[in-house]
Design a protein around this motif. Structure first.
Motif, PDB file in Angstrom:
ATOM      1  N   LEU A  36       0.823  -1.206   0.000  1.00 22.09           N
ATOM      2  CA  LEU A  36       0.000   0.000   0.000  1.00 22.09           C
ATOM      3  C   LEU A  36       0.861   1.260   0.000  1.00 22.09           C
ATOM      4  N   GLY A  37       2.047   1.165   0.615  1.00 19.96           N
ATOM      5  CA  GLY A  37       3.020   2.246   0.512  1.00 19.96           C
ATOM      6  C   GLY A  37       2.446   3.600   0.866  1.00 19.96           C
ATOM      7  N   THR A  38       2.586   4.563  -0.062  1.00 21.44           N
ATOM      8  CA  THR A  38       2.193   5.942   0.227  1.00 21.44           C
ATOM      9  C   THR A  38       0.685   6.150   0.202  1.00 21.44           C
ATOM     10  N   ILE A  39      -0.090   5.119  -0.141  1.00 23.55           N
ATOM     11  CA  ILE A  39      -1.540   5.252  -0.015  1.00 23.55           C
ATOM     12  C   ILE A  39      -1.907   5.464   1.454  1.00 23.55           C
ATOM     13  N   LEU A  40      -1.153   4.841   2.361  1.00 29.11           N
ATOM     14  CA  LEU A  40      -1.381   5.018   3.787  1.00 29.11           C
ATOM     15  C   LEU A  40      -0.614   6.238   4.290  1.00 29.11           C
ATOM     16  N   PRO A  41      -1.130   6.892   5.326  1.00 24.28           N
ATOM     17  CA  PRO A  41      -0.381   8.023   5.909  1.00 24.28           C
ATOM     18  C   PRO A  41       0.968   7.569   6.439  1.00 24.28           C
ATOM     19  N   THR A  42       1.936   8.460   6.418  1.00 22.44           N
ATOM     20  CA  THR A  42       3.277   8.146   6.909  1.00 22.44           C
ATOM     21  C   THR A  42       3.245   7.907   8.418  1.00 22.44           C
ATOM     22  N   PRO A  43       3.835   6.811   8.905  1.00 22.18           N
ATOM     23  CA  PRO A  43       3.900   6.598  10.359  1.00 22.18           C
ATOM     24  C   PRO A  43       4.644   7.744  11.041  1.00 22.18           C
ATOM     25  N   ASN A  44       4.287   7.984  12.296  1.00 19.33           N
ATOM     26  CA  ASN A  44       4.911   9.085  13.027  1.00 19.33           C
ATOM     27  C   ASN A  44       4.887   8.779  14.519  1.00 19.33           C
ATOM     28  N   VAL A  45       5.212   9.762  15.340  1.00 19.65           N
ATOM     29  CA  VAL A  45       5.300   9.540  16.786  1.00 19.65           C
ATOM     30  C   VAL A  45       3.928   9.322  17.408  1.00 19.65           C
ATOM     31  N   TYR A  46       2.855   9.629  16.669  1.00 18.05           N
ATOM     32  CA  TYR A  46       1.503   9.458  17.185  1.00 18.05           C
ATOM     33  C   TYR A  46       0.903   8.119  16.769  1.00 18.05           C
ATOM     34  N   ARG A  47       1.289   7.648  15.567  1.00 21.69           N
ATOM     35  CA  ARG A  47       0.754   6.389  15.027  1.00 21.69           C
ATOM     36  C   ARG A  47       1.902   5.635  14.377  1.00 21.69           C
ATOM     37  N   SER A  48       2.205   4.460  14.905  1.00 22.67           N
ATOM     38  CA  SER A  48       3.413   3.760  14.503  1.00 22.67           C
ATOM     39  C   SER A  48       3.191   2.931  13.247  1.00 22.67           C
ATOM     40  N   ALA A  49       4.285   2.485  12.643  1.00 19.42           N
ATOM     41  CA  ALA A  49       4.224   1.650  11.446  1.00 19.42           C
ATOM     42  C   ALA A  49       3.636   0.276  11.745  1.00 19.42           C
ATOM     43  N   SER A  50       3.637  -0.132  13.003  1.00 18.54           N
ATOM     44  CA  SER A  50       3.056  -1.424  13.379  1.00 18.54           C
ATOM     45  C   SER A  50       1.551  -1.362  13.496  1.00 18.54           C
ATOM     46  N   GLY A  51       0.977  -0.170  13.476  1.00 22.17           N
ATOM     47  CA  GLY A  51      -0.458  -0.006  13.681  1.00 22.17           C
ATOM     48  C   GLY A  51      -0.830   0.316  15.112  1.00 22.17           C
ATOM     49  N   ALA A  52       0.130   0.344  16.017  1.00 21.31           N
ATOM     50  CA  ALA A  52      -0.136   0.667  17.419  1.00 21.31           C
ATOM     51  C   ALA A  52      -0.062   2.178  17.639  1.00 21.31           C
ATOM     52  N   PRO A  53      -0.689   2.675  18.704  1.00 20.48           N
ATOM     53  CA  PRO A  53      -0.501   4.085  19.042  1.00 20.48           C
ATOM     54  C   PRO A  53       0.975   4.391  19.267  1.00 20.48           C
ATOM     55  N   GLY A  54       1.449   5.535  18.770  1.00 23.18           N
ATOM     56  CA  GLY A  54       2.842   5.915  18.935  1.00 23.18           C
ATOM     57  C   GLY A  54       3.143   6.360  20.357  1.00 23.18           C
ATOM     58  N   HIS A  55       4.430   6.541  20.636  1.00 22.56           N
ATOM     59  CA  HIS A  55       4.834   6.854  22.006  1.00 22.56           C
ATOM     60  C   HIS A  55       4.429   8.261  22.424  1.00 22.56           C
ATOM     61  N   LYS A  56       4.019   9.104  21.466  1.00 25.01           N
ATOM     62  CA  LYS A  56       3.521  10.438  21.809  1.00 25.01           C
ATOM     63  C   LYS A  56       2.034  10.599  21.456  1.00 25.01           C
ATOM     64  N   TYR A  57       1.328   9.465  21.355  1.00 23.92           N
ATOM     65  CA  TYR A  57      -0.104   9.535  21.040  1.00 23.92           C
ATOM     66  C   TYR A  57      -0.838  10.363  22.101  1.00 23.92           C
ATOM     67  N   TRP A  58      -1.797  11.159  21.669  1.00 26.74           N
ATOM     68  CA  TRP A  58      -2.601  11.973  22.589  1.00 26.74           C
ATOM     69  C   TRP A  58      -4.035  12.038  22.078  1.00 26.74           C
ATOM     70  N   GLN A  59      -4.948  12.393  22.971  1.00 25.56           N
ATOM     71  CA  GLN A  59      -6.313  12.707  22.562  1.00 25.56           C
ATOM     72  C   GLN A  59      -6.923  13.632  23.612  1.00 25.56           C
ATOM     73  N   ASN A  60      -7.774  14.526  23.156  1.00 18.78           N
ATOM     74  CA  ASN A  60      -8.421  15.474  24.056  1.00 18.78           C
ATOM     75  C   ASN A  60      -9.620  14.829  24.749  1.00 18.78           C
ATOM     76  N   ARG A  61     -10.153  15.517  25.751  1.00 15.69           N
ATOM     77  CA  ARG A  61     -11.220  14.957  26.579  1.00 15.69           C
ATOM     78  C   ARG A  61     -12.223  16.047  26.908  1.00 15.69           C
ATOM     79  N   ALA A  62     -13.493  15.635  27.095  1.00 12.87           N
ATOM     80  CA  ALA A  62     -14.540  16.588  27.475  1.00 12.87           C
ATOM     81  C   ALA A  62     -15.430  15.960  28.544  1.00 12.87           C
ATOM     82  N   ASP A  63     -15.558  16.633  29.682  1.00 11.36           N
ATOM     83  CA  ASP A  63     -16.467  16.210  30.746  1.00 11.36           C
ATOM     84  C   ASP A  63     -17.711  17.096  30.720  1.00 11.36           C
ATOM     85  N   TYR A  64     -18.873  16.502  31.058  1.00 15.17           N
ATOM     86  CA  TYR A  64     -20.140  17.227  30.984  1.00 15.17           C
ATOM     87  C   TYR A  64     -20.925  17.086  32.294  1.00 15.17           C
TER      88      TYR A  64
END
Length: 788
Positions: A36-64
């Protein structure tokens, strides 16, 4: 469950989804097996080439914290919410985006995604109206009363159709949180006549309403590493992208209403009668469903219509949404379920009106329990304290609560179709707790990531419910009619849902079927199940994207599945592999081998036929000394031969004779004399490569099977041959005998005796009418015929 239409991806160029991208489309091989090569987004510190969350993965949160007031007389909902938004991203945010999904019901505030229209062949009187130009306000949609910060200071905001932007007094820095408040109200739509997921259903026989309150409050959009703000407009089809958070919600409703919602009830001792509270406590340890609110109590409440009010309080932790239901018509039952892997004690529950009693009382809560147990086996252990199904004549999912259909005839009987449909939709909607409520994919962009994956596990769950269950989606043969459609009626799975013509087959059935083919035919159950569970655990309570799924499945299985993702998810080619020809041969065991004779000439000198520019320049460069020129011991015969210093007659012919074979000995002849050879030529007529699965039937009635992996096509994607040697005569060859590959034309899958078609189907025009999904049939059902 999903509804209307869709827009396209902003992550990749439009052209990537309209075709099966190939580097060398003119070749007969090497295309379908490209990475698939460049059809997929380039792996980075947020999303690894293995498909796992990267070591700097983050997500925001909302409490109600939300308070709601249900005005049954005016069919209006008023609300006030306090939102605490946590910016865990590395970015500073100048504004916040929220979703105003109820604006989709407005005639003037909706997303404006028009559908084409043509003259009707028939129409109902309620739909035959003069076209309003310009459109008149129908009175639906969110009315914003007040938007302030935590101190009560007014905030500037802008509404764009179904989206709301709040401008912050100063940028919200990375690592900070921001608290703001919104007050709002809206008129609750009749979801039976207007459509949509939330609203009321009116029961004219007893004059009561059943409310499903969904997408009912201004909700935070997702801000992510892969898109920024996900604020694609809500058109009614592409569903929701939401951050996780904690909720505390109070609902003020008529005193005789029963309320159920996302999360756990915190004041049942205040809102239930003493008898109901006692039954609630009994249900918490019961292994069979216990009626907490009985049929008799619900029938009595239908007639009372109290003018008093009660407030129900619910809380939920780490959920991405909150929905609730309210009606005096509800019967309520429940039982305890223990999840083996994490020992979680879950209350499986159902709420339903008397019109559904004979179906829901028998099956609903048991189906809820079966679903969370089975999904926990294939994905992650169910983590929440509650799972519940509400009969509301539709099908839609939210954390810990879902709305489903399934009503009986007036005499309490039901058809088999209604029963199976109800069980199927309960499994499907309860299953959505896992996809996307926990494995929190972006539904607004990728419908298949929740609908397709969920439909696949729904199929596994239906199979474990009843081996004879008539599943509509999952088995390969059920997708064939869709795959046969003309290419202008098809889109790749990897398309935003707003643009799909045949939404159900594309977003639900095709991805579910593909995963089942991977599990049963390509990877095998053990390897697939481990990889699928790995993906589920990696992305539980996170925001996965398609590349994360594809890469995780490859990574966790040691299977290079890019060919499958490319063909099944990015392409529209169907599977149509044909047996083109079978050539039969028998061995000749009596031949006497002749010696191998070879007439040849001696070789000319091994020098380049053409003096290239490098040799010429090297020869003319006086600074270069060649090793063989200065080392006499390296100047052998061939060094001189190359320079014409040795003379050889290269035109003289020589003969070489070798005996490499001998006659077959008598003993081996006896062992081989019954061998038959069969060369089978296959043609890939559809384009999608698949394993070649064969069943051989011999003249003595015995059978053998064989499977060649899809990689057999890697050197020629159009045609391949396979030769077999058997010691008895073949009667027939059957390609894909169990219809595992979704082959669209099985008429070319036979050699030998071809059986006549065994099944047929009928086509009827849809009858106009029947407002309520899952309502009774007019014809006599088998229960009625049997006097049951």
């Amino acid at each position: 469950m999903k509804l209307a239409y869709l827009l396209f991806s902003i992550l990749l160029p439009l052209g990537l989804f309209g075709q099966n991208i190939q580097n060398n489309p003119g070749s007969n091989h090497g295309n379908k097996f490209e990475q698939l090569g460049t059809i997929l987004p380039t792996p980075n510190v947020y999303r690894s080439a293995s498909g796992a969350p990267g070591h700097k993965y983050w997500q925001n949160r909302a409490d109600y914290e939300i308070t709601a007031y249900l005005d049954e007389d005016k069919r209006n909902l008023r609300g006030s919410e306090t939102v605490t938004y946590y910016n865990n991203s590395p970015d500073d945010l100048e504004y916040l985006w929220l979703q105003l999904d109820e604006n989709q019901q407005s005639s003037v505030k909706n997303a404006g995604y028009d559908m084409e229209s043509t003259l009707p062949r028939q129409i109902t009187t309620d739909r035959l109206k003069v076209t309003d130009l310009p459109a008149k306000d129908n009175g639906y949609g969110i009315n914003l009363e007040k938007v302030t910060d935590a101190a009560g200071n007014a905030l500037q905001y802008m509404v764009n159709k179904t989206m709301m932007r709040i401008d912050l007094p100063r940028a919200l820095k990375s690592g900070e949180k921001y608290i703001f408040k919104i007050e709002w109200n809206y008129n609750i739509p009749n979801r039976i006549s207007m459509g949509g997921r939330g609203g009321f259903e009116h029961f004219p026989e007893d004059g009561n309403d059943l409310y499903t309150i969904t997408q009912w409050f201004p909700r935070m959009c997702v801000y992510s590493d892969f898109k920024g703000w996900q604020h694609n407009q809500f058109t009614g089809r592409g569903e929701f992208a939401l951050p996780f958070g904690n909720y505390k919600v109070s609902m003020n409703v008529p005193a005789d209403h029963i309320v159920a919602s996302t999360g756990e009830g915190k004041n049942f001792d205040k809102v239930l009668t003493s008898a109901q509270l006692a039954r609630w406590k009994q249900a918490q340890t019961a292994s069979e469903p216990i009626e907490i609110v009985t049929l008799e109590e619900a029938k009595k409440a239908e007639k009372s219509k109290s003018k008093q009010r009660k407030t129900w309080i619910f809380e939920a932790e780490n959920v991405r949404d909150f929905a609730w239901t309210s009606s005096r018509k509800f019967i309520w039952d429940g039982m305890k379920v223990t999840i083996p892997e994490n020992n979680n004690q879950v209350m499986a529950m159902s709420l339903y009106p008397k019109e559904a009693y004979n179906l829901y009382r028998k099956f609903s809560t048991r189906a809820v329990a079966h679903t969370i147990l089975t999904y926990s086996e294939f994905t992650i252990p169910y983590p929440y304290p509650v799972a519940q199904s509400v009969e509301a004549a539709n099908g839609m999912e939210y954390p810990m609560i879902c709305f489903n259909y399934g009503r009986t005839e007036k005499d309490g009987t039901y058809s088999e179709g209604i029963k199976n449909g109800m069980i199927g939709v309960i499994i499907h909607e309860v299953g959505h707790n896992f996809f996307p409520m926990i494995v929190n994919s972006d539904e607004r962009q990728w419908s298949w990531m929740d609908e397709g994956l969920n439909t696949f596990v729904e199929y596994l769950t239906e199979e474990k419910w009843d081996n004879k269950f008539p599943s509509r989606r999952g088995p390969a043969h059920t997708i064939v009619d869709y795959m046969k459609l003309p290419k202008d009626q098809l889109e790749p799975i990897m398309v935003n849902s707003e643009n799909i013509i045949h939404f159900g087959p594309n977003a639900y059935a095709k991805p579910a079927t593909g995963l089942n083919i991977l599990r049963e035919t390509i990877m095998g159950r053990e390897i697939f199940d481990k990889a699928f569970k790995t993906y589920s655990k990696r992305w539980a309570f996170r925001h996965p994207e398609p590349a994360d799924f594809f890469r995780s499945m490859n990574d966790a299985s040691a299977e290079n599945l890019d060919w499958f993702w490319r063909g099944w998810f990015y392409g529209t080619d169907p599977v149509d592999i044909a047996i083109d020809k079978v050539t039969v041969a028998t061995p000749d065991l009596d031949s006497t081998p002749e010696p191998v004779r070879e007439v040849y000439n001696v070789d000319n000198p091994h020098v380049n036929a053409f003096e290239d520019i490098s040799k010429i320049r090297n020869r003319n460069d006086k600074s270069i000394t060649f090793y063989t020129d200065k080392n006499k011991e390296s100047q052998d015969f061939y060094w001189r031969y190359a320079r014409g210093q040795e003379k050889v007659d290269t035109k003289r012919e020589y003969t070489l004779e070798r005996e490499t074979m001998e006659k077959v000995p008598a003993k081996e002849k006896r062992d081989l004399q019954n061998i038959f050879a069969y060369q089978i030529d296959f043609v890939n007529k559809g384009g999608m490569v698949m394993p070649i699965i064969l069943e051989f039937t011999f003249e003595d009635g015995t059978k053998l099977s064989d499977k060649s992996s899809a990689q057999i096509w890697r050197k020629d994607e159009n045609k391949v041959s396979k030769t077999y040697f058997f010691d008895k005569k073949l009667k027939s060859i059957h390609l894909d005998p169990l219809r595992e590959t979704a082959d669209i034309d099985i008429s070319n899958n036979f050699w030998g005796q071809i059986p006549a078609p065994a099944t047929s189907f009928e086509v009827f025009k849809q009858k106009t009418g029947a407002a309520v999904r899952g309502a009774a049939q007019e014809k006599i059902n088998p229960m009625q015929a049997a006097g049951k």
